[in-house]
Design an enzyme around this catalytic site. Structure first.
Site, PDB file in Angstrom:
ATOM      1  N   LYS A  97      32.651  22.199  35.738  1.00 54.61           N
ATOM      2  CA  LYS A  97      32.310  21.059  36.600  1.00 54.61           C
ATOM      3  C   LYS A  97      33.486  20.090  36.606  1.00 54.61           C
ATOM      4  O   LYS A  97      34.296  20.071  35.676  1.00 54.61           O
ATOM      5  CB  LYS A  97      31.064  20.333  36.058  1.00 54.61           C
ATOM      6  CG  LYS A  97      30.348  19.503  37.090  1.00 54.61           C
ATOM      7  CD  LYS A  97      29.425  20.339  37.956  1.00 54.61           C
ATOM      8  CE  LYS A  97      28.752  19.523  39.031  1.00 54.61           C
ATOM      9  NZ  LYS A  97      27.748  20.310  39.756  1.00 54.61           N
TER      10      LYS A  97
HETATM   11  P1  NAD Z   1      24.678  13.833  48.081  1.00 56.86           P
HETATM   12  O1  NAD Z   1      25.781  12.948  47.668  1.00 56.86           O
HETATM   13  O2  NAD Z   1      24.808  14.527  49.394  1.00 56.86           O
HETATM   14  O3  NAD Z   1      23.284  13.023  48.094  1.00 56.86           O
HETATM   15  C1  NAD Z   1      22.792  12.300  47.013  1.00 56.86           C
HETATM   16  C2  NAD Z   1      21.637  11.461  47.537  1.00 56.86           C
HETATM   17  O4  NAD Z   1      20.976  10.842  46.444  1.00 56.86           O
HETATM   18  C3  NAD Z   1      22.063  10.338  48.486  1.00 56.86           C
HETATM   19  O5  NAD Z   1      21.131  10.246  49.533  1.00 56.86           O
HETATM   20  C4  NAD Z   1      21.970   9.088  47.612  1.00 56.86           C
HETATM   21  O6  NAD Z   1      21.728   7.911  48.373  1.00 56.86           O
HETATM   22  C5  NAD Z   1      20.778   9.457  46.756  1.00 56.86           C
HETATM   23  N1  NAD Z   1      20.664   8.710  45.532  1.00 56.86           N
HETATM   24  C6  NAD Z   1      21.610   8.409  44.601  1.00 56.86           C
HETATM   25  N2  NAD Z   1      21.056   7.720  43.589  1.00 56.86           N
HETATM   26  C7  NAD Z   1      19.738   7.603  43.879  1.00 56.86           C
HETATM   27  C8  NAD Z   1      18.618   7.013  43.222  1.00 56.86           C
HETATM   28  N3  NAD Z   1      18.752   6.407  42.058  1.00 56.86           N
HETATM   29  N4  NAD Z   1      17.411   7.109  43.813  1.00 56.86           N
HETATM   30  C9  NAD Z   1      17.257   7.730  45.002  1.00 56.86           C
HETATM   31  N5  NAD Z   1      18.256   8.302  45.658  1.00 56.86           N
HETATM   32  C10 NAD Z   1      19.476   8.235  45.104  1.00 56.86           C
HETATM   33  O7  NAD Z   1      24.471  14.863  46.883  1.00 56.86           O
HETATM   34  P2  NAD Z   1      23.798  16.299  46.926  1.00 56.86           P
HETATM   35  O8  NAD Z   1      24.871  17.302  47.150  1.00 56.86           O
HETATM   36  O9  NAD Z   1      22.621  16.245  47.811  1.00 56.86           O
HETATM   37  O10 NAD Z   1      23.357  16.456  45.401  1.00 56.86           O
HETATM   38  C11 NAD Z   1      22.126  15.919  44.896  1.00 56.86           C
HETATM   39  C12 NAD Z   1      21.822  16.558  43.554  1.00 56.86           C
HETATM   40  O11 NAD Z   1      21.728  17.980  43.727  1.00 56.86           O
HETATM   41  C13 NAD Z   1      22.881  16.363  42.473  1.00 56.86           C
HETATM   42  O12 NAD Z   1      22.249  16.317  41.209  1.00 56.86           O
HETATM   43  C14 NAD Z   1      23.711  17.625  42.555  1.00 56.86           C
HETATM   44  O13 NAD Z   1      24.383  17.911  41.339  1.00 56.86           O
HETATM   45  C15 NAD Z   1      22.610  18.623  42.840  1.00 56.86           C
HETATM   46  N6  NAD Z   1      23.088  19.871  43.446  1.00 56.86           N
HETATM   47  C16 NAD Z   1      23.737  19.866  44.638  1.00 56.86           C
HETATM   48  C17 NAD Z   1      24.160  21.069  45.180  1.00 56.86           C
HETATM   49  C18 NAD Z   1      24.826  21.133  46.526  1.00 56.86           C
HETATM   50  O14 NAD Z   1      25.003  22.246  47.031  1.00 56.86           O
HETATM   51  N7  NAD Z   1      25.149  20.021  47.154  1.00 56.86           N
HETATM   52  C19 NAD Z   1      23.936  22.272  44.490  1.00 56.86           C
HETATM   53  C20 NAD Z   1      23.239  22.240  43.278  1.00 56.86           C
HETATM   54  C21 NAD Z   1      22.824  21.028  42.773  1.00 56.86           C
END
Ligand code: NAD
Length: 405
Positions: A97
């Site tokens: 990561k």
């Molecule tokens: P992103 O940046 O696109 O979106 C994150 C969202 O969470 C945003 O809408 C933000 O406003 C919101 N947010 C942040 N803090 C918050 C809070 N305290 N309460 C409510 N909303 C909040 O990120 P993403 O890619 O959607 O990733 C989200 C999660 O999924 C992370 O934990 C990431 O590690 C995990 N993840 C993502 C992927 C991927 O393919 N993008 C794959 C596996 C896991």
């Protein structure tokens, strides 16, 4: 409790179930490489990390996060979870990561590009299609992956599209990658409902409306599920008759937040977590349900689409209340499965038909769910512990085959 302490506690817990030796537990907690750098852009300095946890099964694989709260403790935990997730999904990858401690919302697009290129200038020696392969994570996007690939190829003087995944399709990205984490979560949800004999007439609340949260809201709506609440970092919205995910997407794109949506009641993020719904989907950040609020969670089922959103102390409380948690390493593996397809295409020069990829994707996600569900039911253990046991067995077999234990 720090995020990494959750990891340590989980290894001790699973170690007991699996009767692991101290040597095996220590091996699982050991990091292959921790690299840290200070990126400098326009006189501003940002701390950055790339951490490789374990590479017994293959090169490291894991996203890069741009967030003001990024820390070494967090990136270490996320790298560890990638090792477990990749093993569970049956992929030929170890876990890694990366992250930059930065608020991307305060940067211009040009500065964001400069930070992305500076990241590669600092870490290009530890990255590569057969070493360690990044991808998008919180606040990083296909566009950023494109800049990073370009910088890497400029430095190396050759093409190597497989050094990073989640790229724009023009640069070798996979058409199903962008919504893959959400689609994988949706497949897992369908399998879960089928295994518990529940129809789709359930209420769902989603925390986080970014790549993962927004896409799953859209997929759920398209498939006739009732999403009653969503939120982002500014707050949430609720409508007991169901929210229109398409409309919320449009409002979020236009105004920057879901809270500006009409025909819905504004709620806080705390209220969203505590709603009386059937399923709570966590798609924002880690440590959202802790021992402080676990008692107040009313949802029957919790799906971890984010990494590590429920702490180990909270898990204990939720299990005592007979809540079912569908763990992150199973529920959000769709992103890395699609990344794997992208990497295979890049390495071989093949371009597979989207229909073929979609079919393989569905098979791999369904297979992961049934392995975990079967093991959990047969051994009367929760799904997270079952997933860890399956993943750790595979990693330890590889370590043994290498002569490391
Ligand atoms: P992103 O940046 O696109 O979106 C994150 C969202 O969470 C945003 O809408 C933000 O406003 C919101 N947010 C942040 N803090 C918050 C809070 N305290 N309460 C409510 N909303 C909040 O990120 P993403 O890619 O959607 O990733 C989200 C999660 O999924 C992370 O934990 C990431 O590690 C995990 N993840 C993502 C992927 C991927 O393919 N993008 C794959 C596996 C896991």
């Amino acid at each position: 409790m720090s995020t990494f302490e959750n990891v340590r506690e989980m290894i001790e817990k699973v170690g007991e179930t699996m009767k692991l030796t101290r040597e095996e537990k220590d091996l699982l907690l050991k990091y292959k490489q921790i690299k840290k750098a200070e990126l400098e852009v326009n006189g501003k300095k940002f701390l950055a990390w790339r951490i490789l946890h374990n590479d017994a099964l293959g090169p490291g694989k894991g996203g890069i996060r741009f967030h003001p709260d990024v820390s070494e403790d967090e990136i270490k935990s996320l790298a560890f979870w990638m090792t477990i997730k990749n093993s569970l999904a049956g992929l030929p990858y170890g876990g890694a990561k990366g992250g930059v401690r930065i608020n991307p919302k305060e940067l211009t697009r040009k500065e964001l590009e400069q930070v992305s290129r500076a990241y590669i200038k600092s870490f290009h020696n530890v990255l590569g299609q057969d070493k360690d392969i990044p991808a998008p994570d919180v606040y990083t996007s296909p566009e950023i992956m494109g800049w990073m690939l370009d910088e890497f190829e400029k430095i190396k003087g050759r093409h190597e599209p497989g050094m990073i995944t989640g790229k724009p399709t023009e640069l070798g990205g996979c058409p199903i990658r962008e919504a893959a984490t959400s689609l994988g979560g949706f497949i897992v949800l369908k399998e879960f409902l089928r295994s518990e004999d529940i129809d789709k007439n359930i209420t769902i609340a989603i925390q986080g409306f970014g790549n993962v949260g927004m896409n799953i809201a859209l997929i759920l709506q398209k498939n006739g599920f009732n999403v009653v609440a969503v939120s982002d970092s500014k707050g949430g919205v609720f409508n007991e008759n169901g929210i229109d995910a398409e409309k919320v997407r449009e409002v979020k794109q236009r105004t920057g937040s879901v809270i500006n949506c009409d025909e819905t009641k504004k709620i806080t993020n705390e209220e969203l977590l505590e709603l009386d719904v059937d399923m709570l989907m966590l798609a924002a950040m880690e440590n959202q349900i802790t021992k402080e609020n676990a008692d107040k969670i009313r949802a029957k089922w919790i799906m971890e689409l984010a990494n590590g959103p429920v702490t180990s102390e909270a898990c204990k409380i939720l299990h005592e209340k007979e809540k079912i948690i569908i763990p992150d390493i199973l529920a959000n593996a769709g992103g890395v499965v699609a990344s794997y397809f992208e990497w295979v295409q890049n390495k071989t020069g093949n371009v597979f038909e989207t229909r073929y990829l979609e079919k393989r994707f569905e098979d791999m996600m369904t297979n992961s769910f049934s392995k975990v569900s079967k093991f959990s039911k047969e051994n009367k253990i929760d799904m997270r512990t079952a997933a860890y046991v399956i993943a750790i067995e595979r990693i330890l077999k590889a370590e043994k085959a290498r002569g490391n234990i």
